[in-house]
Every structure is written in C-alpha cells, then in structure tokens.
Design a protein around this motif. Structure first.
Motif, mmCIF file in Angstrom:
data_model
loop_
_atom_site.group_PDB
_atom_site.id
_atom_site.type_symbol
_atom_site.label_atom_id
_atom_site.label_comp_id
_atom_site.label_asym_id
_atom_site.label_seq_id
_atom_site.Cartn_x
_atom_site.Cartn_y
_atom_site.Cartn_z
ATOM 1 N N LEU A 21 0.823 -1.205 0.000
ATOM 2 C CA LEU A 21 0.000 0.000 0.000
ATOM 3 C C LEU A 21 0.861 1.262 0.000
ATOM 4 O O LEU A 21 1.981 1.254 0.528
ATOM 5 C CB LEU A 21 -0.895 0.016 1.250
ATOM 6 C CG LEU A 21 -1.787 -1.212 1.478
ATOM 7 C CD1 LEU A 21 -2.566 -1.046 2.770
ATOM 8 C CD2 LEU A 21 -2.727 -1.427 0.300
ATOM 9 N N PRO A 22 0.357 2.345 -0.570
ATOM 10 C CA PRO A 22 1.114 3.603 -0.554
ATOM 11 C C PRO A 22 1.252 4.150 0.864
ATOM 12 O O PRO A 22 0.436 3.853 1.744
ATOM 13 C CB PRO A 22 0.269 4.556 -1.412
ATOM 14 C CG PRO A 22 -0.754 3.703 -2.089
ATOM 15 C CD PRO A 22 -0.940 2.477 -1.258
ATOM 16 N N HIS A 23 2.266 4.965 1.060
ATOM 17 C CA HIS A 23 2.411 5.651 2.345
ATOM 18 C C HIS A 23 1.207 6.559 2.577
ATOM 19 O O HIS A 23 0.700 7.208 1.670
ATOM 20 C CB HIS A 23 3.686 6.495 2.359
ATOM 21 C CG HIS A 23 3.787 7.381 3.561
ATOM 22 N ND1 HIS A 23 4.101 6.885 4.807
ATOM 23 C CD2 HIS A 23 3.584 8.717 3.714
ATOM 24 C CE1 HIS A 23 4.105 7.876 5.674
ATOM 25 N NE2 HIS A 23 3.796 9.003 5.035
ATOM 26 N N ALA A 49 -4.253 3.618 10.509
ATOM 27 C CA ALA A 49 -4.312 4.925 11.151
ATOM 28 C C ALA A 49 -3.306 5.036 12.283
ATOM 29 O O ALA A 49 -2.817 6.129 12.600
ATOM 30 C CB ALA A 49 -5.725 5.188 11.668
ATOM 31 N N ASP A 50 -2.951 3.894 12.872
ATOM 32 C CA ASP A 50 -1.961 3.844 13.955
ATOM 33 C C ASP A 50 -0.533 3.793 13.414
ATOM 34 O O ASP A 50 0.408 3.606 14.172
ATOM 35 C CB ASP A 50 -2.248 2.614 14.827
ATOM 36 C CG ASP A 50 -1.506 2.670 16.149
ATOM 37 O OD1 ASP A 50 -1.363 3.778 16.713
ATOM 38 O OD2 ASP A 50 -1.042 1.605 16.604
ATOM 39 N N ASP A 51 -0.423 3.910 12.090
ATOM 40 C CA ASP A 51 0.883 3.961 11.410
ATOM 41 C C ASP A 51 1.657 2.647 11.513
ATOM 42 O O ASP A 51 2.883 2.637 11.511
ATOM 43 C CB ASP A 51 1.731 5.113 11.958
ATOM 44 C CG ASP A 51 2.829 5.529 10.983
ATOM 45 O OD1 ASP A 51 2.640 5.357 9.761
ATOM 46 O OD2 ASP A 51 3.895 6.001 11.438
ATOM 47 N N GLN A 52 0.955 1.521 11.594
ATOM 48 C CA GLN A 52 1.621 0.224 11.564
ATOM 49 C C GLN A 52 2.119 -0.047 10.146
ATOM 50 O O GLN A 52 1.401 0.196 9.171
ATOM 51 C CB GLN A 52 0.671 -0.878 12.028
ATOM 52 C CG GLN A 52 0.280 -0.769 13.490
ATOM 53 C CD GLN A 52 -0.585 -1.936 13.942
ATOM 54 O OE1 GLN A 52 -0.504 -3.034 13.401
ATOM 55 N NE2 GLN A 52 -1.424 -1.689 14.933
ATOM 56 N N LYS A 53 3.341 -0.566 10.028
ATOM 57 C CA LYS A 53 3.948 -0.782 8.717
ATOM 58 C C LYS A 53 3.529 -2.100 8.090
ATOM 59 O O LYS A 53 3.534 -2.243 6.870
ATOM 60 C CB LYS A 53 5.476 -0.724 8.823
ATOM 61 C CG LYS A 53 5.998 0.581 9.418
ATOM 62 C CD LYS A 53 5.498 1.788 8.638
ATOM 63 C CE LYS A 53 6.023 3.088 9.236
ATOM 64 N NZ LYS A 53 5.426 4.284 8.589
ATOM 65 N N ALA A 70 7.235 3.162 3.148
ATOM 66 C CA ALA A 70 7.717 4.186 4.074
ATOM 67 C C ALA A 70 7.802 5.537 3.374
ATOM 68 O O ALA A 70 7.903 5.616 2.147
ATOM 69 C CB ALA A 70 9.084 3.791 4.616
ATOM 70 N N ASP A 71 7.767 6.577 4.168
ATOM 71 C CA ASP A 71 7.954 7.933 3.668
ATOM 72 C C ASP A 71 9.412 8.308 3.870
ATOM 73 O O ASP A 71 9.837 8.619 4.981
ATOM 74 C CB ASP A 71 7.035 8.901 4.417
ATOM 75 C CG ASP A 71 7.158 10.331 3.918
ATOM 76 O OD1 ASP A 71 7.584 10.509 2.758
ATOM 77 O OD2 ASP A 71 6.842 11.258 4.686
#
Length: 486
Positions: A21-23, A49-53, A70-71
């Motif tokens: 998935l996109p960042h 939403a919790d920024d889990q990778k 990742a960004d």
C-alpha cells in the motif's frame, strides 16, 4: 537455495496474499478489500491509522498481510525500507508456516513487488551445509512467491531469479569451510557455475602461474600444502554492446591464517574462510550476467590460495618479484591479499579493458572506518564513473564511501630495499593498501572496493542474514546493466 518466483493473473480464493500500500493509506483500496468482513476492514483501517507498517489478518485457512511503503526522502531509501519490511514479513510467514504467497502492488512504486520478492528470497536463504541429522535440517516453509497481475512481468521475475542465484552462489562459496573449498575446489566450483549459467572458465594451474611469474600469488602459496589457481571467467555474448571488456578482479584467499605473521584467534582467524568473498562476488556477478543474457562482455579474474605458515612459507623481510616486474618487500605476511590482487591487476592489462573493478576483504582499517554498513571505494576512474557506481550502491543498498588516493599516501608504502613495501603505516591502512594496488593498475581506469566489513556477518542482520552476504553481486549487476543502451 532460492524460492520459486512466478507470475499469476489473479490470486486464488482463500490464498495467502500480500498487498503493498502507498504511504499514508488509512483506508483499504477496493482491490485489497475482496471478501473481507466489515469488522476486518475496520481492524485494518485502525492499524493503518496507527501507522503500523505491516498489518496481519489471520483467517485461519489463509492470511492477508498489508505492507505500507515508508515515507523517505529518496527512492533508494524507500526501497530499502521495503526490503527490511520484507524481512519482517518473512518472519511472519515462517511463523505461520505459509508455503505460497501472492503479492499485489497497489502503490505507485512500479518495482515494489519485485523489491519485496527480493527481500523475501534473500531472507529465506539457508546455507545447506553438511548436516546429516534430519532433526537439525529444517526445510524452509515458504517455497513460492507469485506476483499478481501487473505487479511484475515474466521477464522481470526471470531477471530477478537470475540475479538472486548469483547472490546465493556467492554466499554458498563464502560459507564453505577450507576443507570443503580449497583453491582448486574453488576454481572448479566457479567453472561448474559457468557451465550452468553460460560463461567460460580457464583455470591456470601452478605451472602456468609460474610461467607467468606471478610472484605475489606464488609467494603467498609457499606455506600451503595445496597448489594455487588463477581462474579466468569470461562472458562474451555475440550481441555484446561493449567492444572492450569490463574486468572484475576478486581476491580468492580461501583461508587466511596470516601466515608467519599469525592472526590471533578467536575473533580474527576463526572467520577467515570468508577471505575469498571478493572472488565469490566476481563469480556471482558473472553468473547473474550470463544467466540473464545481459549483452556485455565481462571478464573475471580470481587468483586463489590459502595463506599458511607451513613449509617454505614466505617471511617478513622477503623480497618478491611480481608479475609486473616490480619488487615488493614483505613487511607482514598477513598483508597477502594485495599481493594476489596486484598480479591479477597487472595481468588484466592484456585485455585493454574499459574499466577494471577489484573486490577484496582487504583491510581491518576499512572495517574500523565503516563497520559492516558500507564498503570503501578508491580508484583512478573518472568522477562520473565513480558516481555511477555509488548511485548503483545506493539503489541496492550496498553503499560505498570514497576515500582519497593522494600522492602523499605513496610515502606509506616505501621500502628501503625494494620498489614497494606490502605494508603501510598504522593509520589509513585501507588507503595505503589501495595505493599499493594502484601501482599495478596502470594503463586503464580502475576502481578498488574494500568489502571487508559487509562481506561476512557474525550475527544475523535483516535480509543480509548471517555469514556470507554475497555483497558486490547486486551492486555490480546494477552498475553494469545501467551501462546498457536500451
């Protein structure tokens, strides 16, 4: 070993799937929803939403994994973060005993699925070794990776598989101990690999090495009960785009005791089966190029021996005459790799090469300067070529740090009784070693890579694993294939 890589038009129902998935994704794209229940979609959305990778859904009969890009400020850093997530994903797949996985690329990074497949394959590598007890031999759970739809083409997968086979060849060679891989066996293994991939191998034996007056290789071999070899690997396709070859030179010290300047053990000598990692990288690169029918003429030179203190072993204070005719005073028999490489670099001149690149686990100074995170690079090639190699290193995360070869460093290798000393001062040892090699790399552009740090890891580190890493293969393959005219 390598995983089977395949292309699939679609993923079967109730199969384990991975979605890239996109960042910044907080809701699942329609292509990733499938038959997920509302509760499952809500769970994934909350995790995103919790920024889990990496988000994992266990359906008991199968699994879904969502990997978020990742960004990062550069494409190379984005790619490396994805590779490292791929290593983490491999651990999850292994824990869940997943045999086959289908990968979808839903990001705007075209190569994302290939990068993930690369990381999964590199993480899954196991040195088959010599175990006979079935209890200690564990078959890998993951056996196949299928990339779905336009995530990759069949030719993309074929090329990746050929490259990975080259990396695994290099890793296997580095991981083999001396009693399974002496200089003759090393040469034979490289020749067998050439037969399988499509490059030729000419193995020069002791008599031919003596006839060529390769004094450096012969001196290092004096203490060994086994003969040296000098292998010439050549890949020359009919459609090669270059009229003059690229020449790759690899140090092939199959085990280094330090000779009479004996290394201490443990910690210094016990991992010295890896001292031929440069030669292994040359073989792995030739294998990948030939396997993938890359239209480039490339020659590999691998001088090989072990370095032992027995018999008539060369001694500190000896003066030897090299293949080039220069004389060298031996100040330390543990500075042996440069002697082999010097003969090979001198020999390379006969090919009138476009460029010569040598790779060697050459100095502890390079390790002290860079640890295992990068290789030291020096040379006489122009700045544009050095930058191209560095750019390739950042692309595959086999990074290079350039050091100078200023004239003043020549003072470090002066001898009172010979043209050169094989040992520099206590400082800048990786530079003085390269300065020594420079005297033999005349008449062509040349780059030296000191891979002593990243070539062999004593503890597992992400997808590089433990033991031989195969460093240099992906770097040189990327660098050379960027030379192609599309």
């Amino acid at each position: 070993m390598s995983l089977a890589l395949a292309h699939a038009a679609a993923a079967p129902a109730q199969s384990t799937q991975v979605f890239i998935l996109p960042h910044g994704t907080t809701t699942l794209p329609a292509a990733a929803v499938g038959d997920l229940s509302a509760e499952a979609r809500q769970y994934v959305a909350a995790a995103l939403a919790d920024d889990q990778k990496i988000v994992h859904l266990n359906h008991f009969s199968h699994h879904h994994y969502f990997v978020v890009l990742a960004d990062k400020p550069t494409p190379g850093q984005v790619a490396e973060a994805l590779r490292r997530n791929g290593h983490t994903l491999h651990g999850l797949l292994k824990a869940n005993k997943v045999a086959e996985v289908y990968v979808h690329n839903l990001s705007a990074t075209p190569a994302a699925a290939l990068l993930l497949a690369e990381a999964l394959s590199l993480s899954a590598y196991q040195f088959e070794g010599y175990k006979t007890d079935e209890k200690s031999r564990k078959a890998p759970a993951l056996t196949k990776i299928s990339l779905v739809g336009d995530a990759a083409t069949g030719s993309d997968l074929t090329e990746l598989d050929g490259l990975l086979q080259g990396v695994f060849l290099a890793r296997d060679l580095v991981n083999a101990p001396l009693n399974k891989l002496n200089a003759v066996q090393f040469a034979e293994r490289m020749a067998q690999a050439g037969d399988a991939a499509g490059y030729t191998t000419d193995i020069l034996d002791l008599a031919k090495i003596e006839a060529l007056r390769m004094g450096g290789l012969l001196a290092v071999n004096l203490g060994s009960p086994e003969p040296p070899t000098f292998s010439i690997l050549e890949y020359k396709p009919a459609n090669a785009q270059n009229t003059k070859p690229y020449v790759l030179v690899g140090k092939g010290v199959v085990f280094d005791t330090g000779g009479l300047s004996l290394k201490p053990t443990p910690n210094s000598m016990d991992m010295m089966k890896c001292d031929m990692a440069g030669g292994a990288a040359v073989a792995g690169t030739l294998f990948a190029l030939a396997k993938n029918n890359v239209p480039l003429h490339v020659i590999g030179l691998v001088p090989a021996t072990d370095n032992r203190p027995g018999g008539l072993a060369y001694a500190p204070g000896d003066v030897i005459t090299m293949h080039s005719g220069l004389t060298v005073e031996v100040k330390n028999t543990d500075a042996e790799g440069r002697l082999l490489l010097a003969d090979a670099l001198s020999f390379a001149k006969r090919y009138e090469p476009t460029l010569v690149v040598d790779l060697a686990t050459l100095t502890g100074a390079a390790v002290r300067a860079l640890a295992t995170e990068a290789s030291a690079v020096m040379g006489t090639a122009d700045a544009a070529t050095l930058k191209q190699l560095s750019d390739a290193g950042y692309a595959v995360h086999e990074r290079l740090v350039e050091f100078p070869l200023w004239d003043e460093y020549a003072d470090h290798i002066k001898s009172d009784i010979a043209d050169l000393s094989n040992l520099g001062k206590g400082e800048a040892g990786h530079i003085s070693a390269a300065k020594f090699l420079e005297r033999f790399a005349e008449g062509y552009p040349w780059i030296h890579l000191d891979i002593a740090g990243p070539a062999y890891l004593t503890a597992a580190e992400s997808y590089r694993g433990k033991g031989g890493t195969g460093v240099g293969v992906r770097l040189l393959y990327e660098f050379l294939t960027r030379k192609l005219t599309k």
